[in-house]
Design a protein around this motif. Structure first.
Motif, PDB file in Angstrom:
ATOM      1  N   THR A   1      65.298-107.453  23.709  1.00 18.50           N
ATOM      2  CA  THR A   1      64.026-106.732  23.632  1.00 18.50           C
ATOM      3  C   THR A   1      63.067-107.498  22.739  1.00 18.50           C
ATOM      4  OG1 THR A   1      64.815-105.409  21.785  1.00 18.50           O
ATOM      5  CG2 THR A   1      65.127-104.504  23.988  1.00 18.50           C
ATOM      6  N   PHE A   2      61.776-107.236  22.924  1.00 17.98           N
ATOM      7  CA  PHE A   2      60.755-107.959  22.174  1.00 17.98           C
ATOM      8  C   PHE A   2      59.700-106.992  21.685  1.00 17.98           C
ATOM      9  CE2 PHE A   2      62.629-110.843  25.244  1.00 17.98           C
ATOM     10  CZ  PHE A   2      62.929-111.944  24.474  1.00 17.98           C
ATOM     11  N   GLY A   3      58.904-107.466  20.799  1.00 20.65           N
ATOM     12  CA  GLY A   3      57.801-106.689  20.257  1.00 20.65           C
ATOM     13  C   GLY A   3      58.207-106.009  18.960  1.00 20.65           C
ATOM     14  N   GLU A   4      57.203-105.524  18.247  1.00 22.45           N
ATOM     15  CA  GLU A   4      57.452-104.910  16.941  1.00 22.45           C
ATOM     16  C   GLU A   4      58.329-103.677  17.058  1.00 22.45           C
ATOM     17  OE1 GLU A   4      53.823-104.064  14.939  1.00 22.45           O
ATOM     18  OE2 GLU A   4      53.105-106.110  15.165  1.00 22.45           O
ATOM     19  N   ASP A   5      58.110-102.921  18.095  1.00 18.09           N
ATOM     20  CA  ASP A   5      58.919-101.702  18.253  1.00 18.09           C
ATOM     21  C   ASP A   5      60.036-101.890  19.271  1.00 18.09           C
ATOM     22  OD1 ASP A   5      57.333-101.884  20.456  1.00 18.09           O
ATOM     23  OD2 ASP A   5      56.567 -99.856  20.377  1.00 18.09           O
ATOM     24  N   SER A   6      60.279-103.111  19.735  1.00 20.43           N
ATOM     25  CA  SER A   6      61.322-103.491  20.698  1.00 20.43           C
ATOM     26  C   SER A   6      61.203-102.718  22.003  1.00 20.43           C
ATOM     27  CB  SER A   6      62.710-103.258  20.092  1.00 20.43           C
ATOM     28  OG  SER A   6      62.888-104.046  18.944  1.00 20.43           O
TER      29      SER A   6
END
Length: 161
Positions: free
Chosen positions: A148-153
């Motif tokens: 997963t990616f991004g600040e909040d996944s």
């Protein structure tokens, strides 16, 4: 004795004359009676014939009216049958035409969606769009192994070629 013989002859002649006169009188009376009976029979025949003719005319008129009524009823029945048949045929034809239009429209929509899906899949390296869940929401296949990616996944990589 001569006078007795003459008297007897006269008596015999008178008797014959009276017999002949009575016979002619009876004949005339019977002839008159026969004429009056024949006249009465003719009058009775005329009355009976007139009554039969009047009855026949009434019967003929009644039969004619009944026949006309029957013909009117039969023609109305056939007219109703024909009209109902025409209306049913027209209704069925209209429904079939309408359903044909719906099917043609749906077929056109499906073809367009299939082309769009193929085009999107080709552009996006094999990514396929579909519907998921009870509410049939749009969804895509993701590569869970990529993480997963991004600040909040909340972001993931799409599965594809």
């Amino acid at each position: 004795m001569n006078s007795l013989l003459t008297l007897a002859k006269d008596l015999e002649q008178k008797s014959k004359a009276q017999q002949q006169s009575t016979g002619e009188m009876l004949k005339a009376a019977f002839s008159e009676h026969e004429k009056s009976v024949r006249a009465e029979l003719r009058e009775s025949e005329k009355r009976i014939s007139a009554a039969i003719l009047a009855h026949d005319q009434k019967l003929s008129s009644a039969m004619s009216q009944r026949t006309k009524g029957m013909l009117r009823m039969v023609s109305q029945t056939w007219l109703t049958i024909v009209l109902v048949s025409v209306l049913l045929t027209a209704s069925c034809a209209g429904i079939l035409w309408w359903q044909g239009q719906l099917i043609a429209d749906n077929y056109t929509t499906i073809r367009e969606q299939t082309r769009t899906q193929a085009m999107l899949s080709e552009r996006n390296n094999g990514v396929q769009l579909t519907t998921c869940g009870e509410q049939s929401r749009r969804c895509v296949r993701v590569n869970t192994g990529a993480g997963t990616f991004g600040e909040d996944s909340s972001w993931m990589i799409l599965a594809g070629k």
